[in-house]
Design a protein around this motif. Structure first.
Motif, PDB file in Angstrom:
ATOM      1  N   VAL A 145       0.814  -1.201   0.273  1.00 23.21           N
ATOM      2  CA  VAL A 145       0.147   0.054  -0.298  1.00 23.21           C
ATOM      3  C   VAL A 145       0.837   1.337   0.145  1.00 23.21           C
ATOM      4  CG1 VAL A 145      -1.472   1.266   1.625  1.00 23.21           C
ATOM      5  CG2 VAL A 145      -2.139  -0.971   0.990  1.00 23.21           C
ATOM      6  N   SER A 153      -7.996  12.577   1.522  1.00 24.68           N
ATOM      7  CA  SER A 153      -7.682  11.751   2.489  1.00 24.68           C
ATOM      8  C   SER A 153      -8.223  12.120   3.871  1.00 24.68           C
ATOM      9  CB  SER A 153      -5.889  11.640   2.618  1.00 24.68           C
ATOM     10  OG  SER A 153      -5.685  10.707   3.518  1.00 24.68           O
ATOM     11  N   ALA A 182     -14.444   6.410   7.022  1.00 22.82           N
ATOM     12  CA  ALA A 182     -13.916   5.189   6.912  1.00 22.82           C
ATOM     13  C   ALA A 182     -14.002   4.607   8.374  1.00 22.82           C
ATOM     14  CB  ALA A 182     -12.475   5.152   6.484  1.00 22.82           C
ATOM     15  N   ALA A 226     -13.528  -2.184   3.413  1.00 26.32           N
ATOM     16  CA  ALA A 226     -12.879  -1.001   2.954  1.00 26.32           C
ATOM     17  C   ALA A 226     -11.621  -1.203   2.358  1.00 26.32           C
ATOM     18  CB  ALA A 226     -12.495  -0.393   4.381  1.00 26.32           C
ATOM     19  N   SER A 282     -10.384  -0.028  -1.071  1.00 26.91           N
ATOM     20  CA  SER A 282      -9.175   0.541  -1.563  1.00 26.91           C
ATOM     21  C   SER A 282      -8.228   0.043  -2.681  1.00 26.91           C
ATOM     22  CB  SER A 282      -8.540   0.577  -0.037  1.00 26.91           C
ATOM     23  OG  SER A 282      -7.081   1.329  -0.123  1.00 26.91           O
ATOM     24  N   ASN A 334      -8.289   6.349  -1.285  1.00 23.47           N
ATOM     25  CA  ASN A 334      -7.663   4.909  -0.671  1.00 23.47           C
ATOM     26  C   ASN A 334      -6.787   5.156   0.562  1.00 23.47           C
ATOM     27  OD1 ASN A 334      -4.864   4.719  -1.655  1.00 23.47           O
ATOM     28  ND2 ASN A 334      -5.853   4.739  -3.649  1.00 23.47           N
ATOM     29  N   ASN A 335      -6.004   6.385   0.456  1.00 20.14           N
ATOM     30  CA  ASN A 335      -5.147   6.427   1.501  1.00 20.14           C
ATOM     31  C   ASN A 335      -6.011   6.719   2.923  1.00 20.14           C
ATOM     32  OD1 ASN A 335      -2.538   7.128   2.787  1.00 20.14           O
ATOM     33  ND2 ASN A 335      -3.330   8.922   3.211  1.00 20.14           N
ATOM     34  N   LEU A 353      -9.011   5.245   3.509  1.00 16.03           N
ATOM     35  CA  LEU A 353      -9.385   4.126   3.696  1.00 16.03           C
ATOM     36  C   LEU A 353      -8.211   3.042   4.518  1.00 16.03           C
ATOM     37  CD1 LEU A 353     -11.606   3.308   0.662  1.00 16.03           C
ATOM     38  CD2 LEU A 353     -12.480   3.814   2.916  1.00 16.03           C
ATOM     39  N   ASN A 354      -7.100   3.141   3.896  1.00 16.31           N
ATOM     40  CA  ASN A 354      -6.003   2.301   4.673  1.00 16.31           C
ATOM     41  C   ASN A 354      -5.380   2.945   5.728  1.00 16.31           C
ATOM     42  OD1 ASN A 354      -5.662   0.437   2.254  1.00 16.31           O
ATOM     43  ND2 ASN A 354      -4.865   1.937   0.834  1.00 16.31           N
TER      44      ASN A 354
END
Length: 463
Positions: A282, A319, A326, A338, A342, A375-376, A378-379
């Motif tokens: 990631v 983000s 998130a 999630a 992502s 996606n950042n 979410l991660n």
């Protein structure tokens, strides 16, 4: 929350934000540093490598040091180190000296990150979750606006200003911290009678040294992929030294009683291992775009630093916006959905990078950044939640240390990937090639997330 705790949070927040702020502002300075020091992209990448290698080593070490010598003391010393390095970096007579001051700066900022959360956990006893979330905003917010701040500073006052801008933050944090952070407990017997030899054993100094040598020399060796002649030979020798250091490091860590990186945990907790592998990938994806896009905008599209920073805001703001959403989603459904979403978004964003040309509409650039920003977010929540669910409570301290090492390893590998692909000159063709590699990595993350889904359905362990 009382007034004293609010001031305590402000002092800690101003300190810990210096690490992500300085690691993100540099993304806009790469092109300028290439011009100033007459370096190719591969060489100037060491300004990124050095910071993250130093952070990867310093943060777990300083966490141990805070237990031995006191968190307040480590936090204040870290601020002094950042102040001195930020004053000296603009005076660097060469790029090598700039790297040295950058490493010192990284160690100083890592000292504050390593103990900042612990200080809040210990001294803020009411509404602790809210307090920690505020600190998370300092961290993520600094990373989000770093490219924009860096772009404005470099445009008007050149690259020196991205170091000098630390001075007011450091000064304010030091004054507040001196007044608000309680003095360390002096009754601990270990703080008074700890010898240097015992301290070196506790932090695993041989392991740290071997890890650093292996990482640096392997990077030198891998960066020689496109080199020829005598330079390639020297880089090949460095790579060989790196492999030997890596093997020696692994053997040492498996034998020592206080390992820098507890390697045995990877075999003991396989689900935790998968989380860290995913987290490494990631970070390779995210930071390859984070460091690659500003250079694409400046050297391929010929935008100035201010416009580059403004466009990069799309990534950081998305983000920040998605992170609380998130958090609520993951609290309700767990981290797996999630993480799957992502991975799909990263695949889409990577494909957009492949499609970028020199004259592509700015909308596509902003869309790619926004997708990676979502996606950042979410991660940031999902990977941490996955770590907690895959690790027993008694292992969470060690697991968090390994988790941070995975973060920095992914960041370092992202810079290495860009350096190998681009070589001496950043080009749109090279950026498209990077997009292809990122797409492959993103697709692999989809399968890994689905694999963990199937594993959980069978075992029920991850909830």
């Amino acid at each position: 929350m009382n007034v004293r705790n609010k001031w305590l949070m402000l002092s800690v927040g101003l300190g810990i934000m210096l690490n992500p702020l300085n690691s993100s502002m540099i993304s806009v300075a790469i092109a300028r540093l290439q011009q100033v020091y007459q370096l190719d992209f591969k060489a100037v990448s060491w300004i990124i490598f050095s910071f993250y290698i130093a952070s990867a080593v310093a943060q777990p070490v300083m966490g141990k040091c805070s237990d031995l010598f006191g968190r307040r003391k480590i936090f204040l010393i870290g601020l002094v180190i950042v102040f001195v390095s930020s004053m000296l970096a603009p005076l660097s007579p060469s790029f090598s000296w700039l790297i040295v001051f950058r490493i010192i700066q990284s160690v100083g900022t890592s000292m504050m990150v390593a103990v900042g959360m612990a200080i809040i956990r210990i001294y803020v006893t009411e509404k602790q979750a809210s307090a920690l979330s505020v600190l998370a905003i300092f961290l993520s917010g600094a990373a989000a606006i770093g490219p924009f701040i860096g772009g404005v500073l470099i445009h008007w006052w050149d690259w020196h200003s991205i170091f000098i801008v630390n001075i007011p933050f450091v000064t304010a944090s030091f004054l507040f911290a001196w007044k608000t952070i309680p003095k360390d407990d002096q009754s601990k017997p270990v703080t008074g009678r700890l010898t240097i030899r015992k301290w070196l054993e506790l932090i695993d100094a041989p392991g740290i040294l071997l890890f650093t040598i292996a990482l640096v020399t392997l990077l030198i060796g891998l960066l020689s992929v496109k080199s020829t002649g005598a330079i390639a030979m020297w880089h090949l020798i460095a790579g060989g030294i790196g492999l030997m250091a890596l093997v020696t490091f692994i053997r040492h860590e498996l034998k020592t009683t206080s390992p820098f990186i507890p390697l045995r945990a990877f075999s003991t907790y396989p689900e935790m291992t998968w989380v860290n592998i995913q987290f490494t990938l990631v970070n390779i994806l995210f930071y390859a775009l984070f460091f690659g896009m500003p250079t694409y905008l400046q050297q391929v599209r010929h935008l100035n630093e201010v416009h580059t920073g403004m466009i990069m805001l799309a990534l950081g703001l998305c983000s920040l916006i998605i992170s609380p959403v998130a958090g609520r989603w993951i609290d309700k459904s767990g981290p797996r959905p999630a993480l799957i979403v992502s991975a799909v978004l990263m695949t889409f964003g990577s494909i957009l990078v492949i499609l970028l040309q020199e004259a592509s509409p700015v909308f596509i650039v902003v869309l790619a950044l926004a997708v990676f920003g979502v996606n950042n977010g979410l991660n940031a929540v999902g990977m941490q939640a996955a770590l907690f669910k895959s690790t027993p409570k008694e292992m969470i301290g060690v697991a968090s240390g390994i988790f941070n090492t995975s973060r920095y390893l992914g960041t370092i590998l992202s810079s290495l990937l860009i350096g190998i692909i681009m070589g001496e000159t950043f080009s749109v063709t090279g950026f498209q090639t990077l997009g292809v590699i990122l797409t492959v990595l993103a697709v692999s993350l989809i399968f890994m997330s689905l694999r963990r889904q199937e594993s959980t359905d069978k075992s029920g362990y991850l909830g």
